[in-house]
Design an enzyme around this catalytic site. Structure first.
Site, PDB file in Angstrom:
ATOM      1  N   ASP A  82       0.853  -1.191   0.000  1.00  0.00           N
ATOM      2  CA  ASP A  82       0.000   0.000   0.000  1.00  0.00           C
ATOM      3  C   ASP A  82       0.896   1.252   0.000  1.00  0.00           C
ATOM      4  O   ASP A  82       1.822   1.353   0.808  1.00  0.00           O
ATOM      5  CB  ASP A  82      -0.863  -0.043   1.274  1.00  0.00           C
ATOM      6  CG  ASP A  82      -1.953   1.002   1.286  1.00  0.00           C
ATOM      7  OD1 ASP A  82      -2.404   1.411   0.201  1.00  0.00           O
ATOM      8  OD2 ASP A  82      -2.372   1.387   2.398  1.00  0.00           O
ATOM      9  N   ASP A 258      -8.682   0.947   6.346  1.00  0.00           N
ATOM     10  CA  ASP A 258      -7.751   0.810   7.463  1.00  0.00           C
ATOM     11  C   ASP A 258      -8.332   1.441   8.727  1.00  0.00           C
ATOM     12  O   ASP A 258      -8.449   0.795   9.764  1.00  0.00           O
ATOM     13  CB  ASP A 258      -6.409   1.460   7.110  1.00  0.00           C
ATOM     14  CG  ASP A 258      -5.337   1.169   8.155  1.00  0.00           C
ATOM     15  OD1 ASP A 258      -5.619   0.450   9.122  1.00  0.00           O
ATOM     16  OD2 ASP A 258      -4.204   1.667   8.011  1.00  0.00           O
TER      17      ASP A 258
END
Ligand code: G3H
Ligand code: 13P
Ligand code: ZN
Length: 311
Positions: A82, A258
């Protein structure tokens, strides 16, 4: 089943009008909670690791934990970097077993973003790894991602075709009003996404998988629980879930989450410790934290992503 790339996942998601959840992982309990939910719901999955997570938990520990999850679950799982900050980090993840990487050149001028992204794509594709690029800049602050509101900018649809064809990326992250972290809108501000930009990009790049970062909904129940048990999160506001579901039915094939995991996990730990002040065995508070992650991911798969039963 070994780790997979995102290629087939995204083709099926685009055709099927759903999205794959890309969940950030930092330790064993987070990985277990996510994978348990996906297993119960038979959902394809992307486990993603940020540069900050690699720094915190170590590349080898994280890849071995994901390897264990893959062996236990038997699901199609992609292991994705990411916000790859540079070529070296992407190369190290590609060489170290990741099946997908993001190179985040979104802060660079267009030509520099193209050059950096193409360098990563050339290397990744030579190793059978898929690549996500980014155009436009999201606001928000996390460990290694820090963009002020003034520097944030929506993706320009007129740039996407040239970027995709010159770089060869497999998917594209765009900025349409989402942002990183738990404070996505100001108090009183009506949450809005630029679906007109998404529609235009979908028209210019038919069939091409689009990625939404900063897509946590900041579920109020968890913010309230954190505040109730001694936390202090004023005015945390996320993306309404119905907007994300709408995007998942369009060209968006990957939705990054997240903050919602962080909130669910922290709320569970705070509640447990407030109710059991004598506990000091980490398993006593990490087990409910893991359950909270599982519950959150199951909720996302069913109500936002629409990928239950698609593994
Ligand atoms: O978008 C960034 C992810 O939420 C990862 O955050 O850099 O704090 O690990 P991090
Ligand atoms: P959130 O902060 O909204 O969960 O976004 C996460 C993300 O985009 C990871 O890349
Ligand atoms: Zn992100």
């Amino acid at each position: 089943m070994p780790l997979v790339t995102t290629k087939k996942m995204f083709e099926a998601a685009y055709q099927g009008g759903y999205a794959i959840g890309a969940f950030n992982v930092n330790n064993m309990e987070i990985i277990q909670g996510i994978v348990q939910a996906a297993t119960k719901l038979n959902a394809p999955l992307i486990l993603q690791v940020s540069a900050g997570a690699r720094k915190y938990a170590n590349h080898t520990y994280l890849t071995k934990l994901v390897e264990a999850a893959v062996a236990e679950a038997g699901l199609p799982i992609a292991l994705h970097l990411d916000h790859g900050p540079d070529f070296e980090t992407c190369k190290s993840c590609i060489d170290g077993g990741f099946t997908s990487v993001m190179i985040d050149g979104s802060h660079l001028p267009f030509e520099e973003n193209v050059a950096l992204t193409k360098e990563v794509v050339d290397y990744a594709h030579s190793k059978g790894v898929t690549v996500e690029g980014e155009l436009g800049q999201l606001a928000g602050i996390e460990d290694d991602v820090n963009v002020s509101e003034e520097d944030a900018s929506f993706t320009k649809p007129e740039e996407v075709e040239e970027f995709v064809s010159r770089t060869g990326v497999d998917s594209l992250a765009i900025a349409i009003g989402t942002s990183h972290g738990a404070y996505k809108f100001k108090p009183g501000q009506k949450p809005e996404l630029r679906f007109d930009i998404l529609e235009e990009i979908e028209r210019i790049l038919p069939g091409f998988p689009i990625v939404l970062h900063g897509a946590s909904s900041v579920v109020p129940e968890f913010v309230e629980q954190i505040n109730k048990f001694g936390g202090d999160l004023p005015d945390a506001i996320g993306i309404p879930e119905e907007m994300l579901r709408k995007a998942a039915g369009m060209a968006v094939c990957k939705i990054n989450i997240d903050s919602d995991l962080r909130l669910a996990m922290t709320a569970a730990v705070r509640k447990h410790m407030a109710e059991n002040p004598g506990h000091f065995d980490p398993r006593q508070y990490l087990a409910p934290a893991r359950d909270a992650i599982e519950g959150m991911v199951a909720h996302k798969i069913e109500t936002v992503l629409g990928c239950a039963g698609k593994a």
